[in-house]
Design a protein around this motif. Structure first.
Motif, PDB file in Angstrom:
ATOM      1  N   ALA A  83       1.017  -1.255   0.176  1.00 15.65           N
ATOM      2  CA  ALA A  83       0.097   0.105  -0.117  1.00 15.65           C
ATOM      3  C   ALA A  83       0.831   1.158  -0.133  1.00 15.65           C
ATOM      4  O   ALA A  83       1.880   1.315   0.923  1.00 15.65           O
ATOM      5  CB  ALA A  83      -0.776  -0.088   1.094  1.00 15.65           C
ATOM      6  N   ALA A  94      -4.683   0.995   5.568  1.00 16.72           N
ATOM      7  CA  ALA A  94      -4.052  -0.103   5.025  1.00 16.72           C
ATOM      8  C   ALA A  94      -3.821  -1.337   5.730  1.00 16.72           C
ATOM      9  O   ALA A  94      -3.792  -2.355   5.207  1.00 16.72           O
ATOM     10  CB  ALA A  94      -2.809   0.362   4.214  1.00 16.72           C
ATOM     11  N   ASN A  98      -7.159  -3.592   4.590  1.00 15.63           N
ATOM     12  CA  ASN A  98      -6.287  -4.088   3.385  1.00 15.63           C
ATOM     13  C   ASN A  98      -5.361  -5.176   3.929  1.00 15.63           C
ATOM     14  O   ASN A  98      -4.635  -5.937   3.106  1.00 15.63           O
ATOM     15  CB  ASN A  98      -5.287  -3.093   2.457  1.00 15.63           C
ATOM     16  CG  ASN A  98      -6.366  -2.075   2.234  1.00 15.63           C
ATOM     17  OD1 ASN A  98      -5.516  -0.956   2.269  1.00 15.63           O
ATOM     18  ND2 ASN A  98      -7.588  -2.058   1.838  1.00 15.63           N
ATOM     19  N   ALA A 100      -2.506  -5.012   4.909  1.00 15.74           N
ATOM     20  CA  ALA A 100      -1.218  -4.701   3.849  1.00 15.74           C
ATOM     21  C   ALA A 100      -0.074  -5.027   4.752  1.00 15.74           C
ATOM     22  O   ALA A 100       0.114  -5.093   5.807  1.00 15.74           O
ATOM     23  CB  ALA A 100      -1.107  -3.116   3.713  1.00 15.74           C
TER      24      ALA A 100
END
Ligand code: 5RP
Length: 145
Positions: A83, A94, A98, A100
């Motif tokens: 990210a 993120a 996500n 991430a």
């Protein structure tokens, strides 16, 4: 955590990246210009990302002038969710939404104080346990495979 770090240059905050990450309690393996190593962004950033999926590192931080090449290179590695984060809120999101596992930074946009804010948010971040978030991450693995 074990952090693999890559940067294609020593511009901007690059020279303080190792110390800023270590100051937050992590160990760093460096690639590219920050290691006086092969410094083309596609190579060094994907190399750091490979460490994450191979289990050598827990996470990676990858950098280039724009941050875009660094994130693209890292995201070419299967299992990586890189990210590009330009502020603390993006870094927090993120990690949360996500999951991430690679932080990509733009050396052009990241000042020293901003770097501290982004790293603090990134390392403090936790992954959302919400069903929809878990399903989204699972779907990424599905399309990758
Ligand atoms: O932002 C980048 C890639 O996304 C690079 O840092 C930028 O292209 C500069 O690279 P070089 O110093 O090799 O010209």
């Amino acid at each position: 955590m074990r952090i693999s770090l890559a940067s294609d240059s020593l511009d901007g905050v690059a020279p303080i990246l190792v110390s800023e990450i270590e100051a937050r309690g992590h160990t760093v393996t460096a690639y590219g210009a920050v290691a006086d190593d092969r410094a083309d962004w596609a190579w060094c950033c994907s190399r750091a990302a490979l460490d994450v999926v191979s289990g050598v590192a827990d996470q990676a931080v990858v950098c280039c002038w724009t941050g875009t090449g660094a994130s693209i290179a890292a995201n070419k590695v299967r299992g990586v969710r890189a990210a590009l984060c330009v502020d603390a809120a993006t870094a927090e999101g993120a990690r949360r939404w996500n999951d991430a596992n690679v932080l990509a930074l733009s050396l052009r946009l990241t000042s020293t104080p901003l770097l501290g804010e982004i790293l603090d948010a990134w390392f403090a971040g936790s992954v959302s346990p919400e069903e929809t978030d878990v399903a989204n991450i699972a779907y990424l693995s599905e399309i990758e495979n």
